[in-house]
Design a protein around this motif. Structure first.
Motif, mmCIF file in Angstrom:
data_model
loop_
_atom_site.group_PDB
_atom_site.id
_atom_site.type_symbol
_atom_site.label_atom_id
_atom_site.label_comp_id
_atom_site.label_asym_id
_atom_site.label_seq_id
_atom_site.Cartn_x
_atom_site.Cartn_y
_atom_site.Cartn_z
ATOM 1 N N GLU A 72 -7.554 1.801 -21.423
ATOM 2 C CA GLU A 72 -6.989 1.537 -20.110
ATOM 3 C C GLU A 72 -6.017 0.360 -20.118
ATOM 4 O O GLU A 72 -6.188 -0.608 -20.856
ATOM 5 N N TYR A 73 -5.012 0.450 -19.243
ATOM 6 C CA TYR A 73 -3.973 -0.577 -19.193
ATOM 7 C C TYR A 73 -4.544 -1.953 -18.847
ATOM 8 O O TYR A 73 -4.024 -2.974 -19.287
ATOM 9 N N SER A 74 -5.610 -2.006 -18.048
ATOM 10 C CA SER A 74 -6.177 -3.298 -17.678
ATOM 11 C C SER A 74 -6.742 -4.017 -18.902
ATOM 12 O O SER A 74 -6.696 -5.254 -19.000
ATOM 13 N N ILE A 75 -7.280 -3.258 -19.841
ATOM 14 C CA ILE A 75 -7.824 -3.856 -21.055
ATOM 15 C C ILE A 75 -6.694 -4.309 -21.978
ATOM 16 O O ILE A 75 -6.728 -5.401 -22.552
ATOM 17 N N THR A 94 0.835 -1.206 0.000
ATOM 18 C CA THR A 94 0.000 0.000 0.000
ATOM 19 C C THR A 94 0.865 1.250 0.000
ATOM 20 O O THR A 94 0.605 2.210 -0.726
ATOM 21 N N ALA A 95 1.917 1.247 0.821
ATOM 22 C CA ALA A 95 2.798 2.411 0.924
ATOM 23 C C ALA A 95 3.555 2.675 -0.368
ATOM 24 O O ALA A 95 3.974 3.810 -0.629
ATOM 25 N N LEU A 96 3.724 1.654 -1.202
ATOM 26 C CA LEU A 96 4.468 1.804 -2.448
ATOM 27 C C LEU A 96 3.566 2.177 -3.621
ATOM 28 O O LEU A 96 4.060 2.448 -4.712
ATOM 29 N N SER A 97 2.273 2.192 -3.393
ATOM 30 C CA SER A 97 1.311 2.371 -4.474
ATOM 31 C C SER A 97 1.061 3.846 -4.778
ATOM 32 O O SER A 97 1.541 4.735 -4.090
ATOM 33 N N GLY A 98 0.240 4.056 -5.817
ATOM 34 C CA GLY A 98 -0.156 5.422 -6.173
ATOM 35 C C GLY A 98 -1.184 6.011 -5.237
ATOM 36 O O GLY A 98 -1.522 7.190 -5.339
ATOM 37 N N GLY A 99 -1.725 5.202 -4.335
ATOM 38 C CA GLY A 99 -2.646 5.718 -3.327
ATOM 39 C C GLY A 99 -4.026 6.028 -3.853
ATOM 40 O O GLY A 99 -4.681 6.962 -3.387
ATOM 41 N N VAL A 100 -4.510 5.224 -4.813
ATOM 42 C CA VAL A 100 -5.848 5.441 -5.375
ATOM 43 C C VAL A 100 -6.837 4.496 -4.690
ATOM 44 O O VAL A 100 -6.559 3.309 -4.525
ATOM 45 N N PHE A 101 -7.984 5.069 -4.304
ATOM 46 C CA PHE A 101 -9.051 4.303 -3.664
ATOM 47 C C PHE A 101 -10.260 4.342 -4.593
ATOM 48 O O PHE A 101 -10.747 5.410 -4.948
ATOM 49 N N TYR A 102 -10.745 3.174 -4.988
ATOM 50 C CA TYR A 102 -11.834 3.060 -5.969
ATOM 51 C C TYR A 102 -13.164 2.930 -5.236
ATOM 52 O O TYR A 102 -13.382 1.967 -4.493
ATOM 53 N N ALA A 103 -14.066 3.896 -5.432
ATOM 54 C CA ALA A 103 -15.341 3.877 -4.710
ATOM 55 C C ALA A 103 -16.363 4.718 -5.448
ATOM 56 O O ALA A 103 -16.024 5.561 -6.284
ATOM 57 N N ALA A 104 -17.644 4.484 -5.130
ATOM 58 C CA ALA A 104 -18.748 5.204 -5.755
ATOM 59 C C ALA A 104 -19.674 5.760 -4.685
ATOM 60 O O ALA A 104 -19.869 5.147 -3.628
ATOM 61 N N ARG A 107 -14.144 7.681 -10.439
ATOM 62 C CA ARG A 107 -14.234 6.879 -9.222
ATOM 63 C C ARG A 107 -12.868 6.650 -8.571
ATOM 64 O O ARG A 107 -12.785 6.068 -7.496
ATOM 65 N N GLY A 108 -11.808 7.057 -9.229
ATOM 66 C CA GLY A 108 -10.472 6.892 -8.669
ATOM 67 C C GLY A 108 -10.135 8.059 -7.768
ATOM 68 O O GLY A 108 -9.945 9.177 -8.225
ATOM 69 N N TYR A 128 -10.432 11.043 -10.554
ATOM 70 C CA TYR A 128 -10.307 10.838 -12.003
ATOM 71 C C TYR A 128 -10.939 9.517 -12.424
ATOM 72 O O TYR A 128 -11.303 8.683 -11.588
ATOM 73 N N CYS A 129 -11.072 9.337 -13.730
ATOM 74 C CA CYS A 129 -11.611 8.096 -14.297
ATOM 75 C C CYS A 129 -10.501 7.052 -14.303
ATOM 76 O O CYS A 129 -9.656 7.053 -15.197
ATOM 77 N N SER A 130 -10.502 6.164 -13.332
ATOM 78 C CA SER A 130 -9.425 5.177 -13.245
ATOM 79 C C SER A 130 -9.819 3.841 -13.857
ATOM 80 O O SER A 130 -8.999 2.922 -13.915
#
Length: 455
Positions: free
Chosen positions: A273-276, A43-53, A123-124, A114-116
């Motif tokens: 998106e990178y996931s796609i 978590t500490a190494l991440s971009g710190g994005v939380f996905y929620a609506a 939702r990002g 932003y749109c993540s």
């Protein structure tokens, strides 16, 4: 009762810190055991994005959204190839979990919303200080609570008494508790487990590398399986596309490239998106494609998000032979081993799209259309090889109880975060889904573990 602690939490990343906080708030005496030399984990190494609506930040931004809409999107993008019950709890509990983080002091600026995902809804929620801020705030929230932390300590086994988990064996010492939460992260840093549980990633050999904590060795999965815990569907996680020039994280490749298959055809809007993109690569020959561009694009190349694709770096990689180059498209195709005639047709279509500002095949936005007409021509082999996180893990229910191979709860054992599986399918729903999962089920696991340990 005669035990050392009420709750033991294995792992001090986002899921573990959230679990420890909730357990201690419920009155439990908590021990956290962390293999690394500090808390925070991946978590500490991440971009710190939380996905929620349906969050307060979305409302301030004028965005109408709901957790149920997020849940439906989550299922559809993954073709229902996940556990709907877990996903529904994740999507609905993400909103209060986000507000909880805000209440603890994590700063989520409106300009960082932003749109993540591919849903085109903002939702990002990116923390101002990225993942480090989330981890620091969570660790700070433990101040004044009955939480001890043992660093540089790796758990070997779970202790079982009277048919229930009753503690851990750590560095040769027995530590007893009323319940245990496994939140030790995934297995991205463990080559053996990658080969077993994430073969798509392991197939890339030495090209693949993991961006998370080096302590993510799959400890929770290992000790859970020894106790008979069930494991979710293998080959789940998130891979990013990379040419493999350097082991540097570049989430997005430049959208002005065209990606072609071994047959010489485009297969995607390269700005999606990178996931796609990474999932689509699994459908291609040898699970790879080729990024094609010309000298004019190389000279103009610059990107804050993909520094290896700058003009000077591209020239450097071409000089080292890591980027193929040729004076003709036919020569480039021969070097890359792709069909020359089809590549010529593909490039001609790309040039028409750049000239007219309209991509009639994949509808890539006009601002990303560039001609490929100025020699030398360049090509780079692209493969899904950067392991962001692993999505196979211990099977849990919606109360974060670890299930055995017959789907029965193992008494006294809970799990959360990357140690678990079931809430991720073939496609990553959106940036921040993994942190959302860690915090949501960390909170659930900590609360329920405390309730079981202190009935």
């Amino acid at each position: 009762m005669d035990r050392d602690y009420d709750v033991i939490v294995v792992g001090a990343g986002g899921a573990g810190l959230a679990a420890a906080h909730m357990a201690a708030q419920a009155g439990a005496r908590v021990l956290m055991v962390e293999a690394g030399d500090k808390a925070g984990g991946s978590t500490a190494l991440s971009g710190g994005v939380f996905y929620a609506a349906g969050t307060s930040l979305q409302r301030r931004a004028g965005i109408e959204d709901t957790p149920e809409a997020l849940y439906r999107y989550y299922l559809h993008i993954n073709q229902y190839k996940l556990d709907p019950a877990l996903v529904r709890r994740l999507c609905h509990d993400a909103t209060p979990a986000f507000e909880w983080l805000v209440g603890l002091g994590v700063d989520f600026p409106e300009e960082n919303l932003y749109c993540s995902g591919v849903d085109k809804i903002r939702r990002g929620h990116r923390a101002r200080g990225h993942g480090a801020e989330i981890a620091e705030v969570l660790e700070g929230s433990l101040s004044g609570l009955a939480v001890d932390m043992a660093l540089r300590s790796r758990v070997q086994e779970l202790l079982v008494e009277d048919g229930r988990v009753a503690g851990i064996l750590v560095e040769g010492d027995r530590v007893t508790a009323g319940a245990v939460v496994l939140a030790s992260g995934g297995f991205g840093a463990n080559r053996q487990l990658l080969a077993e549980l994430y073969p798509t990633a392991a197939a890339q050999g030495e090209l693949s590398w993991y961006i998370g904590s080096p302590h993510s060795q799959g400890d929770g999965i290992r000790i859970g399986r020894r106790l008979g815990a069930g494991i979710t569907r293998p080959d789940r996680g998130l891979l990013l596309m990379t040419p493999g020039w350097e082991k540097e994280l570049e989430t997005y490749l430049p959208p002005w490239l065209i990606h072609v298959t071994h047959e010489g055809r485009r297969f995607v809007d390269e700005s999606c998106e990178y996931s796609i993109l990474s999932e689509l690569l699994n459908e291609q020959t040898a699970r790879e494609c080729f990024a094609i561009f010309d000298e004019a694009a190389r000279r103009e190349a610059r990107s804050a998000t993909a520094p290896n694709w700058s003009a000077d770096r591209l020239a450097h990689f071409a000089a080292r032979g890591q980027v193929a180059q040729a004076d003709t498209l036919e020569g480039l195709a021969a070097q890359l081993g792709i069909d020359a005639a089809t590549l010529a047709t593909t490039v001609a279509a790309a040039n028409r799209a750049a000239e007219t500002g309209r991509d009639a095949h994949f509808f890539k936005p006009a601002e990303h259309l560039k001609p490929i007409s100025t020699p030398p021509f360049y090509g780079a082999r692209i493969r899904p090889a950067i392991v962001c996180w692993t999505g196979t893990g211990l099977r849990i229910d919606t109360e974060a109880r670890v299930l055995d191979q017959a789907d029965r709860p193992i008494a006294g054992l809970y799990a959360a975060g990357e140690t678990t599986g079931g809430m991720f399918g073939p496609c990553y729903a959106g940036g921040g889904a993994s942190i959302g999962n860690a915090i949501v089920f960390g909170r659930v696991a900590g609360s329920n573990a405390a309730a079981e340990a202190r009935p």
